[in-house]
Scaffold this active site. Structure first.
Site, PDB file in Angstrom:
ATOM      1  N   HIS A   7       0.401  -1.280  -0.164  1.00 51.88           N
ATOM      2  CA  HIS A   7       0.551  -0.245  -0.591  1.00 51.88           C
ATOM      3  C   HIS A   7       1.109   1.220  -0.336  1.00 51.88           C
ATOM      4  O   HIS A   7       0.247   2.021  -0.902  1.00 51.88           O
ATOM      5  CB  HIS A   7      -1.106  -0.293   1.352  1.00 51.88           C
TER       6      HIS A   7
ATOM      7  N   SER B 133       0.106  -8.742   1.290  1.00 53.81           N
ATOM      8  CA  SER B 133      -1.074  -9.002   1.146  1.00 53.81           C
ATOM      9  C   SER B 133      -1.925  -8.744   3.041  1.00 53.81           C
ATOM     10  O   SER B 133      -1.514  -9.653   3.428  1.00 53.81           O
ATOM     11  CB  SER B 133      -1.748 -10.378   0.825  1.00 53.81           C
ATOM     12  N   SER B 134      -2.730  -7.572   2.866  1.00 51.26           N
ATOM     13  CA  SER B 134      -3.542  -7.922   4.413  1.00 51.26           C
ATOM     14  C   SER B 134      -3.283  -8.866   4.796  1.00 51.26           C
ATOM     15  O   SER B 134      -3.655  -8.974   5.667  1.00 51.26           O
ATOM     16  CB  SER B 134      -4.432  -7.083   4.579  1.00 51.26           C
TER      17      SER B 134
END
Ligand code: PAF
Length: 280
Positions: free
Chosen positions: A37, A185-186
């Site tokens: 992000h 990735s979260s």
């Protein structure tokens, strides 16, 4: 850094910047932020005057209630990361703020969503399209940044923008990987330490397929190799491995032009669903 929870307060703030002819760069997220992000924010930094990031776990794009319940929520840590990364404005609305009522509108993206994520997560891209459309109307960005990790989402959002004439440029940013190749990735936070070690197998399968394809361009052989790779790893449930065109996402019958062949994979590992792709 300003943090807004309501649409009206965010709009009033951004209107002032718009009047000053400033370019607004927008990074929509569902929080649980990681370096991937932050790389989107970095791209925004280079192109725009004001960086806006939204944090909203959008219930309408989850077709599985357990997945929604388990989705990591780490607002305080996210705000700290964003502040350090030089974000100017955060929009973190509640579900009620975004959805006064359940939308009646449904979006369908035709062939773009009959494959891969669309096929395995019915209704997912309707939810993504609705929330991204709402966020574009609320933020009115000049640029919006999306990670290639969700390659099909990028295609869907580009189509949404084209079909509804949103005045925004969509920028696709590269996947960021952990040192062992696992795409950031979260959802990786929900892996057990043991699963975390094994999770790199998705990337291993993609690089295996890529090197086979580069040898002889035989799509069937590459698909068999990936199927065999996971046949020996019963802890994974392979959902799909597809060789597709990177723009249309339709299954390829041969290698595409340089930079246009996409290898896309999804697998369930324990309770976590992982996706990844390689474009070459
Ligand atoms: O990629 C995501 O995190 C989400 O799908 C998005 C684009 C923020 C919409 O909820």
């Amino acid at each position: 850094m300003y943090v807004f929870e309501t649409i009206i307060a965010l709009k009033q703030h951004l209107d002032q910047h718009r009047k000053g002819d400033q370019r607004i760069g927008f990074v929509p997220t569902m929080g649980a932020l990681h370096e991937g992000h932050l790389s989107l924010l970095q791209a925004a930094q280079e192109q725009s005057d004001i960086r806006v990031c939204s944090i909203f776990v959008n219930p309408t794009q989850f077709n599985n209630p357990d997945d929604l319940a388990r989705y990591p929520r780490t607002l305080d840590a996210d705000l700290k990361l964003l502040e350090e990364a030089g974000c100017d404005v955060v929009f973190a609305p509640s579900v009620q703020e975004m959805y006064i009522s359940q939308p009646l509108l449904t979006l369908s993206f035709g062939d773009l969503e009959t494959v891969m994520e669309g096929a395995f997560r019915p209704g997912h891209f309707n939810g993504v399209g609705i929330v991204v459309g709402k966020l574009f109307n609320i933020v009115q960005p000049h640029y919006a940044y999306f990670g290639q990790k969700d390659l099909q989402q990028v295609a869907v959002v580009k189509r949404l923008v084209r079909d509804l004439s949103f005045p925004v440029d969509i920028v696709r940013c590269p996947i960021l990987r952990e040192p062992d190749g696992l795409a950031m990735s979260s959802r990786n936070r929900n892996l057990t330490p043991d699963e975390r070690q094994q999770a790199t197998e998705l990337y291993n399968a993609l690089t295996l397929a890529q090197s086979l394809l580069q040898e002889d361009g035989d799509l069937a052989r590459a698909k068999d190799a990936v199927a065999n790779h996971f046949a020996q790893k019963p802890q994974f449930q392979l959902e799909y491995f597809e060789i597709a065109n990177a723009d249309t996402l339709q299954p390829a019958e041969q290698l595409q032009a340089p930079g246009m062949t996409a290898l896309c994979i999804a697998a369930q590992l324990g309770k976590v669903r992982l996706i990844d792709n390689l474009v070459f």
